[in-house]
Enzyme design. Structure first.
Site, PDB file in Angstrom:
ATOM      1  N   THR A 223       0.819  -1.212   0.000  1.00  0.00           N
ATOM      2  CA  THR A 223       0.000   0.000   0.000  1.00  0.00           C
ATOM      3  C   THR A 223       0.853   1.263   0.000  1.00  0.00           C
ATOM      4  O   THR A 223       1.964   1.262   0.550  1.00  0.00           O
ATOM      5  CB  THR A 223      -0.898   0.007   1.252  1.00  0.00           C
ATOM      6  OG1 THR A 223      -1.481   1.304   1.396  1.00  0.00           O
ATOM      7  CG2 THR A 223      -0.102  -0.268   2.517  1.00  0.00           C
TER       8      THR A 223
ATOM      9  N   TYR B 217      -1.997   0.181  10.071  1.00  0.00           N
ATOM     10  CA  TYR B 217      -2.228  -0.500   8.792  1.00  0.00           C
ATOM     11  C   TYR B 217      -0.976  -0.407   7.917  1.00  0.00           C
ATOM     12  O   TYR B 217      -0.475  -1.414   7.399  1.00  0.00           O
ATOM     13  CB  TYR B 217      -3.434   0.126   8.074  1.00  0.00           C
ATOM     14  CG  TYR B 217      -3.553  -0.329   6.639  1.00  0.00           C
ATOM     15  CD1 TYR B 217      -3.791  -1.656   6.331  1.00  0.00           C
ATOM     16  CD2 TYR B 217      -3.397   0.579   5.579  1.00  0.00           C
ATOM     17  CE1 TYR B 217      -3.886  -2.087   5.011  1.00  0.00           C
ATOM     18  CE2 TYR B 217      -3.500   0.159   4.266  1.00  0.00           C
ATOM     19  CZ  TYR B 217      -3.734  -1.172   3.990  1.00  0.00           C
ATOM     20  OH  TYR B 217      -3.814  -1.599   2.689  1.00  0.00           O
TER      21      TYR B 217
END
Ligand code: UDP
Length: 350
Positions: free
Chosen positions: A117, A141
């Site tokens: 990501t 995250y």
């Protein structure tokens, strides 16, 4: 030769399965159905309900299906949730990835593609961010994915696993043929929330933070169409199969849009106005993140087909309408009744 798609019943994974089947590949899906739907898995891909960190199960699947490549999507992906539940994110994303990588190496997997990501860059000093921009996540995250990247690179170096780390920017839109799309019931991602508001499924949209150091004060993101993203994965698989080197690549278009610009585009494409309110900043949100997207084009020959915010929104709207029709017809969305580890034959893509 079969490809194991973890998280293949989820948003991006279900599009990946379509991409693979459309290209004549064989795919098996492993998904715990925590965020995915059995009906989202295309016909022709068996669905196995289970945990991507379950090494005995993964080893059995590799053996039984002749799996030689893994595309690993299964993960928790909501930035603010990760701020509330960091340990859950480290378990589900980092610990499970560790187990899967170990299992892949022990069982002779030849290609491993990992969903990473743009959140690994955090709030980058330099925008657009290229793959060498220092990583400094601003959320658990982002850290959970960065730790997985590091493990994969180190383990691949030690054991010779050909791999690709793809850092996704903001994924949105749906299959142009309306076979799949973002179907989460409590979605938090901007384009999904905005199209739901445009279709009156929500009464209003809140902008989280209008005091960021950006031209209109709202956060800037680089939105990539989900079908372009899965196409990049297919390019990555072909590159590795042809003996190309393991790489870390940004997946974005290299253009940023603010939250307000996205909202305006949704209103324009949907042809409706809707209520928008301002709200405080959301934890963990970087102000501006845009890809330097050169490398994926030059290294993989990746050619986006939907590099246009209005097209992304159009496809997201088309899928949302499709979903509304299906839900109105009360089409079955089977509960996760399949016992863990058992297999369900491929279903027809609806
Ligand atoms: N956002 C917003 N309202 C919403 C959902 C998102 O203002 O209802 C903002 C969010 O704060 C961020 C941007 O839209 O600045 C993109 O958020 P999203 O959750 O879509 O993706 P993320 O960048 O967090 O992965």
């Amino acid at each position: 030769m079969t490809i194991l798609v973890t998280g293949g019943a989820g948003y991006i994974g279900s599009h990946m399965v379509l991409e693979l089947l459309d290209a004549g590949e064989r795919a098996v899906v492993l998904d715990d159905l925590s965020a995915g739907f059995p009906w989202a898995v295309a016909e022709g891909a068996p669905l196995v309900v289970g945990d991507s960190g379950d090494q005995a199960l993964v080893a059995r699947l590799i053996r039984d299906h002749g799996i030689d490549a893994i595309i690993h999507f299964a993960a928790s992906v909501i930035v603010p949730d990760s701020v509330r539940d960091p340990l859950g994110y480290y378990r589900n994303n980092t610990v499970n990835s560790r187990a899967l990588i170990e299992c892949a190496i022990a069982n002779g997997i030849r290609q491993f593609i990992f969903s990473s990501t743009a959140a690994v860059y955090g709030d980058p000093a330099k925008v657009p961010a290229n793959e060498d921009t220092p990583t400094q996540p601003t959320s658990p995250y982002g850290w959970s994915k960065l730790m997985s990247e590091i493990m994969l690179r180190d383990a691949a170096h030690a054991h010779g696993l050909n791999h690709m780390i793809l850092r996704y920017f903001n994924v949105a839109g749906g299959d142009p043929r309306r076979r799949a799309g973002q179907s989460s019931k409590a979605a938090t991602h901007l384009i999904k929330v905005a199209v739901e508001t445009a279709l009156r499924l929500r009464s209003k949209l809140e902008i989280f933070g209008t005091d960021y150091p950006t031209p209109d004060g709202t956060c800037i993101r680089d939105y990539i169409h989900v079908s372009d993203l899965t196409c990049a994965h297919l390019d990555a698989l072909r590159h590795l199969r042809a003996g190309g080197p393991s790489l870390t690549l940004n997946c974005g278009y290299g253009r940023g849009f603010s939250v307000r610009e996205v909202i305006d585009t949704v209103k324009r494409v949907a042809g409706v106005d809707f209520r928008v309110e301002t709200a405080p900043r959301r934890a963990g949100d970087p102000a501006r993140i845009v890809a330097d997207a050169e490398k994926v084009r030059t290294m993989l020959g990746f050619k986006p087909r939907f590099d246009n915010l209005a097209t992304i929104v159009e496809h997201a709207l088309a899928w949302e309408r499709e979903l509304m029709m299906r839900r109105a017809r009360a089409e079955p969305e089977p509960a996760a009744s399949t016992p863990p580890g058992s297999e369900r034959a491929g279903r027809r893509a609806k």
